[in-house]
Design a protein around this motif. Sequence first.
Motif, short mmCIF file in Angstrom:
data_model
loop_
_atom_site.label_atom_id
_atom_site.label_comp_id
_atom_site.label_asym_id
_atom_site.label_seq_id
_atom_site.Cartn_x
_atom_site.Cartn_y
_atom_site.Cartn_z
N MET A 82 0.84 -1.20 0.00
CA MET A 82 0.00 0.00 0.00
C MET A 82 0.88 1.25 0.00
O MET A 82 1.83 1.34 0.77
CB MET A 82 -0.88 -0.07 1.26
CG MET A 82 -2.13 0.78 1.25
SD MET A 82 -3.01 0.71 -0.31
CE MET A 82 -3.68 2.34 -0.35
N VAL A 83 0.57 2.19 -0.86
CA VAL A 83 1.36 3.41 -0.96
C VAL A 83 0.73 4.48 -0.07
O VAL A 83 -0.47 4.70 -0.09
CB VAL A 83 1.38 3.90 -2.43
CG1 VAL A 83 2.10 5.22 -2.56
CG2 VAL A 83 2.04 2.85 -3.32
N ARG A 84 1.59 5.17 0.73
CA ARG A 84 1.07 6.27 1.55
C ARG A 84 0.85 7.50 0.67
O ARG A 84 1.55 7.68 -0.34
CB ARG A 84 2.06 6.61 2.66
CG ARG A 84 2.07 5.58 3.78
CD ARG A 84 3.10 5.93 4.83
NE ARG A 84 4.46 5.86 4.27
CZ ARG A 84 5.57 5.93 5.00
NH1 ARG A 84 5.49 6.10 6.31
NH2 ARG A 84 6.75 5.85 4.44
N THR A 85 -0.09 8.35 1.05
CA THR A 85 -0.40 9.55 0.25
C THR A 85 -0.16 10.80 1.10
O THR A 85 0.21 10.70 2.29
CB THR A 85 -1.86 9.55 -0.22
OG1 THR A 85 -2.70 9.77 0.93
CG2 THR A 85 -2.24 8.23 -0.89
N LEU A 86 -0.44 11.96 0.53
CA LEU A 86 -0.26 13.22 1.25
C LEU A 86 -1.13 13.26 2.51
O LEU A 86 -0.83 13.99 3.45
CB LEU A 86 -0.61 14.41 0.35
CG LEU A 86 0.26 14.61 -0.90
CD1 LEU A 86 -0.02 15.98 -1.52
CD2 LEU A 86 1.74 14.46 -0.60
N ASP A 87 -2.21 12.47 2.51
CA ASP A 87 -3.08 12.43 3.71
C ASP A 87 -2.32 11.90 4.92
O ASP A 87 -2.71 12.14 6.06
CB ASP A 87 -4.30 11.51 3.47
CG ASP A 87 -5.18 12.04 2.36
OD1 ASP A 87 -5.15 13.27 2.13
OD2 ASP A 87 -5.87 11.24 1.71
N ASP A 88 -1.24 11.11 4.66
CA ASP A 88 -0.48 10.50 5.76
C ASP A 88 0.73 11.33 6.18
O ASP A 88 1.48 10.94 7.07
CB ASP A 88 0.01 9.10 5.32
CG ASP A 88 -1.13 8.23 4.83
OD1 ASP A 88 -2.07 8.02 5.61
OD2 ASP A 88 -1.09 7.79 3.66
N LEU A 89 0.96 12.44 5.49
CA LEU A 89 2.20 13.21 5.70
C LEU A 89 1.96 14.39 6.65
O LEU A 89 1.03 15.17 6.47
CB LEU A 89 2.70 13.72 4.33
CG LEU A 89 3.83 14.75 4.30
CD1 LEU A 89 5.11 14.18 4.92
CD2 LEU A 89 4.11 15.18 2.88
N ASP A 90 2.84 14.49 7.66
CA ASP A 90 2.81 15.64 8.57
C ASP A 90 3.66 16.74 7.93
O ASP A 90 4.88 16.76 8.09
CB ASP A 90 3.39 15.18 9.93
CG ASP A 90 3.15 16.22 11.00
OD1 ASP A 90 2.49 17.24 10.70
OD2 ASP A 90 3.64 16.01 12.12
N ALA A 91 3.02 17.61 7.17
CA ALA A 91 3.76 18.50 6.26
C ALA A 91 4.30 19.76 6.94
O ALA A 91 5.34 20.29 6.53
CB ALA A 91 2.85 18.89 5.09
N ALA A 92 3.62 20.25 7.97
CA ALA A 92 3.96 21.58 8.51
C ALA A 92 5.42 21.66 8.94
O ALA A 92 5.87 20.85 9.76
CB ALA A 92 3.03 21.91 9.67
N GLY A 93 6.14 22.59 8.36
CA GLY A 93 7.54 22.83 8.72
C GLY A 93 8.52 21.86 8.09
O GLY A 93 9.74 22.07 8.15
N ALA A 94 8.02 20.77 7.49
CA ALA A 94 8.92 19.75 6.95
C ALA A 94 9.51 20.17 5.60
O ALA A 94 8.83 20.82 4.80
CB ALA A 94 8.15 18.44 6.79
N ALA A 95 10.77 19.80 5.36
CA ALA A 95 11.37 19.98 4.03
C ALA A 95 11.00 18.75 3.21
O ALA A 95 11.45 17.64 3.50
CB ALA A 95 12.89 20.11 4.15
N VAL A 96 10.13 18.96 2.23
CA VAL A 96 9.58 17.83 1.47
C VAL A 96 10.11 17.88 0.04
O VAL A 96 9.86 18.83 -0.70
CB VAL A 96 8.03 17.89 1.45
CG1 VAL A 96 7.47 16.69 0.69
CG2 VAL A 96 7.48 17.92 2.88
N GLY A 97 10.88 16.85 -0.37
CA GLY A 97 11.34 16.73 -1.75
C GLY A 97 10.20 16.17 -2.59
O GLY A 97 9.66 15.12 -2.26
N VAL A 98 9.81 16.88 -3.63
CA VAL A 98 8.68 16.43 -4.47
C VAL A 98 9.19 16.18 -5.89
O VAL A 98 9.58 17.11 -6.60
CB VAL A 98 7.54 17.47 -4.52
CG1 VAL A 98 6.33 16.88 -5.25
CG2 VAL A 98 7.15 17.91 -3.13
N ARG A 99 9.24 14.89 -6.30
CA ARG A 99 9.65 14.56 -7.67
C ARG A 99 8.42 14.72 -8.55
O ARG A 99 7.40 14.05 -8.37
CB ARG A 99 10.19 13.12 -7.71
CG ARG A 99 10.64 12.61 -9.11
CD ARG A 99 11.68 13.50 -9.75
NE ARG A 99 12.43 12.83 -10.80
CZ ARG A 99 12.22 13.00 -12.13
NH1 ARG A 99 11.27 13.80 -12.56
NH2 ARG A 99 13.00 12.37 -13.00
#
Length: 394
Positions: free
Chosen positions: A1-18
Amino acid sequence: MVRTLDDLDAAGAAVGVRVDINSPIDDDGSLADDSRLRAHVDTLDELAGRDARVVVLAHQGRPGGDDFTTLAAHADRLDELLDAPVAYHDTTFGADARGAVGALDEGHVLVLENTRFYSEEVMAFDPEVAAETHLVTGLAPALDAYVNDAFAAAHRSQPSLVGFPARLPGYAGRVMERELDALGDIGSTPTPRVYVLGGAKVDDSIDVAASVLESGLADRVLTAGVVGNTFLHARGVDLGVESTEVVKERAGEALARAEQLLETHGERIHTPVDVAVERGGERVELPVEDLPTSEPAMDVGAETVAAYGDVLADTGTAVLNGPAGVFEMDLFSAGTADLFEAARAAEYTVVGGGDTAAALRRLGLSGFDHVSTGGGAALKLLTGQSLPAVEALS
Ligand SMILES: Nc1ncnc2c1ncn2[C@@H]1O[C@H](COP(=O)(O)OP(=O)(O)O)[C@@H](O)[C@H]1O
Ligand SMILES: O=C(OP(=O)(O)O)[C@H](O)COP(=O)(O)O
């Protein structure tokens, strides 16, 4: 199962987006079409809106090609398309790139340089080896998470696609999620399933036809474009010198495979019953029985569209790849326009292919259940194969 943006704690995080913003480039270096950039707006704005520090990774072209350029113009265009502010940085990994990521504000977007400026990115690796490349080890320490939204490149095993998720928590972006939802389980879509294969990548289409006919994914294959002309030729129809030359050039050794396929699955492979040529500046449609002709066959005719339309009216799932004719010319756009229109009668319709998507835009065709952003990646899924970049996320 692939995790999605719904599972990501985004606030303040440096997120690499390909992302896949590989686009046609004009002679002056500007973007000739921004559809692939527009496709990623939801993912990038959502992450920036959730206060992530968004670091964009992408390729453009292949080394040696005219379209092998910097991502500066892409960053400028993204700045216009996104709600979030977008900046560009001219390296992809190393102390400089990590410094730029470290200085990035929450809610801002930074586009790093074309990943393919570095030799590792034009090679294929297993994920564990990709995770040890300079590109990945030189950037991953500055990132907290990795999002793959580059569905159109997900059939490649390059470091930026399979290496990061071995080092960082990995998630599918919104484009990736939508594409996998629509195409990831083609075997469970409504039947009968019909693949409509047109266009000019004849060897690829013959591979697709062989795969889906042999696996039973396709009940029927309807052929058009140069693919249709190739199957007509393989059936023994003499198209005339011009078309036969195009068929031989485009099909190459795949011609023999087309002949074998007709022997084993001939009754499930449909070929055009008429073709369109230019005669005295006019479109003229000729029944296949009236061939050969000296003019090249540039489109399918109305009788073919009607016959294919009858099949499509009783179809559960229609998978369409490749235009039915030279849609770029007004004289030869009718086959593509009318055939794609007829395909909408199927219960579920999916469309893939770069030129096919361009044809839909040019001819103003809409109303399909799913139009993929990918060509090669979509076809891989539509023949029931898995994608390395998706496996790396799982
Ligand atoms: N009968 C034909 N003769 C020559 N070219 C054709 C014919 N039918 C379609 N084409 C060409 O095929 C090209 C697109 O094919 P292809 O690259 O396989 O599609 P996609 O990118 O959607 O997979 C178009 O440029 C179109 O002009
Ligand atoms: O344009 C792409 O694929 P596509 O031509 O199959 O749509 C992707 O950006 C992948 O590019 P690549 O085929 O140079 O690896």
